[in-house]
Design a protein around this motif. Structure first.
Motif, PDB file in Angstrom:
ATOM      1  N   SER A 636      -3.793  -6.204  -9.562  1.00 14.06           N
ATOM      2  CA  SER A 636      -3.779  -6.583 -10.974  1.00 14.06           C
ATOM      3  C   SER A 636      -5.201  -6.800 -11.468  1.00 14.06           C
ATOM      4  O   SER A 636      -6.033  -7.396 -10.774  1.00 14.06           O
ATOM      5  CB  SER A 636      -2.972  -7.870 -11.170  1.00 14.06           C
ATOM      6  OG  SER A 636      -1.625  -7.653 -10.843  1.00 14.06           O
ATOM      7  N   ILE A 656      -2.830   8.236 -11.994  1.00 12.18           N
ATOM      8  CA  ILE A 656      -4.072   7.555 -11.610  1.00 12.18           C
ATOM      9  C   ILE A 656      -4.558   8.036 -10.251  1.00 12.18           C
ATOM     10  O   ILE A 656      -5.349   7.372  -9.584  1.00 12.18           O
ATOM     11  CB  ILE A 656      -3.898   6.016 -11.620  1.00 12.18           C
ATOM     12  CG1 ILE A 656      -2.692   5.599 -10.784  1.00 12.18           C
ATOM     13  CG2 ILE A 656      -3.782   5.500 -13.041  1.00 12.18           C
ATOM     14  CD1 ILE A 656      -2.527   4.079 -10.659  1.00 12.18           C
ATOM     15  N   GLY A 662       1.856   5.508 -13.200  1.00 14.64           N
ATOM     16  CA  GLY A 662       2.030   4.190 -13.786  1.00 14.64           C
ATOM     17  C   GLY A 662       2.560   4.300 -15.197  1.00 14.64           C
ATOM     18  O   GLY A 662       2.398   5.330 -15.867  1.00 14.64           O
ATOM     19  N   ILE A 664       2.539   2.823 -19.057  1.00 14.18           N
ATOM     20  CA  ILE A 664       2.035   1.962 -20.131  1.00 14.18           C
ATOM     21  C   ILE A 664       3.194   1.788 -21.104  1.00 14.18           C
ATOM     22  O   ILE A 664       3.548   2.712 -21.844  1.00 14.18           O
ATOM     23  CB  ILE A 664       0.838   2.587 -20.875  1.00 14.18           C
ATOM     24  CG1 ILE A 664      -0.299   2.927 -19.917  1.00 14.18           C
ATOM     25  CG2 ILE A 664       0.334   1.610 -21.943  1.00 14.18           C
ATOM     26  CD1 ILE A 664      -1.504   3.565 -20.605  1.00 14.18           C
ATOM     27  N   VAL A 689      -7.240   2.732 -17.904  1.00 10.58           N
ATOM     28  CA  VAL A 689      -6.106   1.809 -17.922  1.00 10.58           C
ATOM     29  C   VAL A 689      -6.418   0.565 -17.112  1.00 10.58           C
ATOM     30  O   VAL A 689      -7.250   0.580 -16.210  1.00 10.58           O
ATOM     31  CB  VAL A 689      -4.826   2.480 -17.358  1.00 10.58           C
ATOM     32  CG1 VAL A 689      -4.403   3.642 -18.221  1.00 10.58           C
ATOM     33  CG2 VAL A 689      -5.033   2.925 -15.918  1.00 10.58           C
ATOM     34  N   LYS A 690      -5.713  -0.505 -17.463  1.00  8.70           N
ATOM     35  CA  LYS A 690      -5.814  -1.758 -16.710  1.00  8.70           C
ATOM     36  C   LYS A 690      -4.508  -1.983 -15.970  1.00  8.70           C
ATOM     37  O   LYS A 690      -3.422  -1.861 -16.548  1.00  8.70           O
ATOM     38  CB  LYS A 690      -6.081  -2.923 -17.665  1.00  8.70           C
ATOM     39  CG  LYS A 690      -6.239  -4.269 -16.966  1.00  8.70           C
ATOM     40  CD  LYS A 690      -6.519  -5.364 -17.992  1.00  8.70           C
ATOM     41  CE  LYS A 690      -6.699  -6.720 -17.315  1.00  8.70           C
ATOM     42  NZ  LYS A 690      -6.977  -7.783 -18.314  1.00  8.70           N
ATOM     43  N   VAL A 691      -4.592  -2.293 -14.677  1.00 10.57           N
ATOM     44  CA  VAL A 691      -3.397  -2.556 -13.880  1.00 10.57           C
ATOM     45  C   VAL A 691      -2.872  -3.951 -14.218  1.00 10.57           C
ATOM     46  O   VAL A 691      -3.598  -4.940 -14.107  1.00 10.57           O
ATOM     47  CB  VAL A 691      -3.696  -2.447 -12.369  1.00 10.57           C
ATOM     48  CG1 VAL A 691      -2.433  -2.742 -11.564  1.00 10.57           C
ATOM     49  CG2 VAL A 691      -4.235  -1.066 -12.029  1.00 10.57           C
ATOM     50  N   LEU A 703       0.920  -0.673 -16.488  1.00 15.86           N
ATOM     51  CA  LEU A 703      -0.461  -0.502 -16.931  1.00 15.86           C
ATOM     52  C   LEU A 703      -0.620  -0.913 -18.393  1.00 15.86           C
ATOM     53  O   LEU A 703       0.363  -1.038 -19.127  1.00 15.86           O
ATOM     54  CB  LEU A 703      -0.884   0.972 -16.777  1.00 15.86           C
ATOM     55  CG  LEU A 703      -0.751   1.603 -15.398  1.00 15.86           C
ATOM     56  CD1 LEU A 703      -1.047   3.101 -15.478  1.00 15.86           C
ATOM     57  CD2 LEU A 703      -1.687   0.930 -14.396  1.00 15.86           C
TER      58      LEU A 703
END
Length: 707
Positions: A636, A656, A662, A664, A689-691, A703
């Protein structure tokens, strides 16, 4: 109702434009041709608007066909009156038409029909008149060998009354209205299937309930799929006591025994006939709406995929990666022709890393390779790392290419005809390389459902899906244009007015007599007549033709206009093309005629400024995070590069660089409300992207789009 009136009622389009579009469609003109080259006649309707007219025209024809069948069936029963026929003909949709037909759509097996055969219809009419306080004595007059007592007689009469109530349009519409507003969809897991592994992906629907009109299309399709796979049971429920009371108040006028019998009949009609029938109708309509939404998403994704960035005419080395079976290599020339193939074994168990590096280097030098395309399947990341360690004599760009559907293509009839002397592994690698050069030209060879950019594509109406996807492919092919001297049969078959058979004839002519040198030569193709030439010539391009307009979107019927423009400006057509300063000064009104107006002339000038311009972006190199090789590497808070590989109504999926994509969720695309996912991302877009969360057991990755 006439066709023109029907379409006018369902759109805001101008009457004259609709009328002329219908005439063009009836003359076998295609949507791309009409929207591009008949703007004056349609009032400048675009491709979407012309497509809407096509769909409404088909709906109208289906409705009219059903009307004729119903009128014929009722006439054969000997009960068709002028007024009844008029009612059928005035029906504006299939639902109201079928409601009108319902009383004449008898089945001999219904309870009401059995009661009629037993002579109980007069009794039912007496009860419905509601004039008798005591009905049992009257019922005793209808006893027979089959009807043993008064209770049997009254029950049979109630069955007839229940059918009459079921056939009342006002009652059916009242229930429809309540169902549309208040129906709940409820699901329960089948207890014996609860622990099955395959059932776990439907775990959210083991005990679920929500208003049907609030159920998103993707959720409804998931629920219906779970039901079809027999993991859950689905019910439509309604708090219906008030509704039944309203129906009773509408029909029952007295408190006598006749009224009591009608009361029982209404309960029976509602539970046995109306509710089951209308909930099935409601669920069917909801499914059709969900299908339309899913098909729209699929179509949008397919359009973005087909119009994906091409690398262009480059010499490409394509790799279909693998571990045990090795990596299949093919070398393609700038026209996509296969010039060499072999296999390397850099990974376990052979681990011939050094030999693979040497082979890649030598092939790149020998065939003057400009780019390398690596399929994104098994061993893709390992192969990408290998390639990036190779020292090439000349600059070589490295791309990771989606190989979704490549295996379908490699085993297809098209692939066998293209490469009869090669196995499926070589054909698959060729497809990967050609996708990099020109996604559109290669992907048209594959069934769109196998490309991997849709969701629930096997659950939706397959005929409707195919029609929609075919229209998307046709639109994309004609928007980009096709090089007639290099295009495959599948690509040519989507050109306006051409089709599969003429596409085969074009390729056969090309093989026999060599490349086409002018658009005029297209008329020499067997069975390709004036109509097909009119519809398709402007979408077929000829490179290095004697007439430079043959490599443009200018229709041959307008060549005379361009020639006159050039003469008026004391120049040649070839010199006029690309000369923006001269083109800008041309007074287009001077060239208007009864058939050609400013919309077409503006298109001609725009095309002359940049003839044959490919509107697609150019392919860009992309690199995944080299430290992330499996889902267990995710944490995370990590920021990672990714590529959007699928778009749905509830969000988008992102590659990814590992096996699992993943998600979103739509709520994580922006801090503000997201109405349309496509307004924030597009297919194959390179993003960061951010996990947010990783569920290793369920292989789910949440994500957030990082701005």
């Amino acid at each position: 109702m006439q066709l023109l009136t029907y379409i006018e009622k369902h759109t805001q389009l101008p009457k004259k434009g609709i009328e002329n579009t219908i005439e063009l469609l009836n003359a076998d003109c295609t949507i791309p041709f009409i929207s591009r080259y008949r703007k004056e006649r349609t009032g400048n309707l675009d491709e979407v608007q012309v497509g809407t007219i096509v769909q409404l025209k088909e709906q109208y024809e289906t409705l009219e066909k059903r009307k004729k069948a119903i009128i014929k069936a009722v006439d054969e029963q000997g009960v068709l009156t002028t007024a009844l026929q008029q009612n059928f003909e005035n029906a504006e949709d299939l639902t109201s038409l079928e409601d009108l037909y319902l009383p004449y759509k008898k089945s001999k097996k219904t309870k009401a029909e059995v009661a009629r055969k037993n002579g109980l219809e007069p009794l039912a009419k007496i009860i419905m008149a509601q004039r008798q306080d005591v009905i049992e004595f009257t019922a005793s007059k209808y006893l027979s060998a089959v009807i043993k007592n008064e209770d049997d007689a009254l029950e049979g009469a109630r069955h007839i009354i229940a059918e009459w109530i079921n056939e009342r349009t006002d009652v059916r519409n009242a229930i429809r209205s309540q169902l549309a507003r208040f129906a709940q969809i409820t699901t329960k897991v089948i207890s014996t299937k609860k622990e099955e592994e395959k059932a776990q992906k439907y775990r959210d629907y083991f005990d679920w309930s929500e208003p049907l009109n609030k159920c998103p299309s993707h959720r409804l399709l998931a629920i219906l799929r779970a039901e079809s796979e027999k993991f859950i049971r689905v019910k439509i429920t309604l708090d219906d006591e008030r509704l039944i009371d309203r129906i009773k108040n509408r029909i029952i006028k007295t408190n006598n025994e006749c009224g009591q019998q009608i009361d029982l009949s209404i309960d029976d009609a509602y539970k046995r006939l109306l509710f089951p029938s209308l909930t099935n109708e409601l669920l069917k309509a909801a499914k059709e709406k969900a299908d339309d939404a899913a098909i729209t998403v699929f179509s949008n994704n397919l359009r973005q995929l087909l119009l994906g960035a091409p690398l262009g005419e480059k010499r490409i080395l394509a790799i279909d990666p693998g571990f045990r079976t090795g990596c299949k290599l093919v070398c393609l020339d700038e026209n996509g022709n296969l010039v060499h193939n072999e296999t390397i074994y850099p990974h376990a168990p052979q681990n011939d890393f050094t030999g693979a590096v040497k082979k890649l280097s030598s092939l790149a030098n020998a065939y003057k390779i400009e780019a390398i395309a690596i399929g994104n399947g098994t061993a893709s990341r390992e192969t990408e790392q290998l390639v990036k360690k190779v020292i090439f004599n000349n600059p070589v760009e490295v791309f990771v290419v989606s190989e979704a559907g490549a295996s379908i293509y490699s085993a297809s009839k098209i692939a066998r005809e293209e490469f009869p002397n090669y196995d499926v592994t070589v054909r698959g690698a060729v497809s990967i390389g050609r996708r990099l050069a020109d996604p559109l030209a290669e992907l048209v060879k594959i069934d769109p459902k196998s490309i991997g950019v849709g969701q629930y594509q096997h659950d939706v109406d397959q005929t409707k899906l195919k029609t929609s996807l075919d229209m998307v492919v046709e639109s994309c092919v004609n928007m980009v244009g096709v090089n007639i001297n290099t295009a495959s049969v599948p690509l040519l078959s989507y050109v306006s007015g051409i089709g599969a058979k003429l596409a085969e004839n074009i390729v056969a002519q090309r093989k026999e007599k060599g490349a086409f040198k002018s658009r005029q030569e297209i008329l020499d193709v067997p069975r390709l007549g004036g109509k097909a030439f009119e519809q398709g010539a402007a979408f077929l391009r000829i490179k290095n033709a004697e007439n430079p307009l043959d490599d443009s979107a200018v229709h041959p019927e307008s060549y005379g206009i361009v020639k006159k423009m050039a003469l008026d400006n004391n120049t040649e057509i070839a010199t006029l093309i690309g000369n923006k300063s001269v083109l800008k000064e041309i007074d287009l009104a001077k060239y208007c005629t009864n058939d050609v107006g400013l919309p077409t002339l503006k298109d001609i000038r725009s095309e002359l400024e940049k003839p044959g311009l490919d509107r697609r972006e150019k392919a860009k190199v992309f690199t995944f995070d080299q430290n992330i090789t499996s889902i267990t590497d995710l944490r995370s808070g990590q920021l990672l590069p990714g590529i959007v590989n699928n778009i749905t109504n509830f969000g988008c999926f992102v590659d990814i660089g590992i096996k699992e994509s993943g998600l979103i969720h739509v709520s994580n695309l922006s801090d503000s409300f997201v109405k349309d996912v496509n307004e924030h991302v597009h297919l194959h877009q390179q993003i960061i992207v951010k996990v947010l969360d990783v569920d290793v057991q369920r292989k789910r990755i949440q994500l957030k789009l990082h701005n």
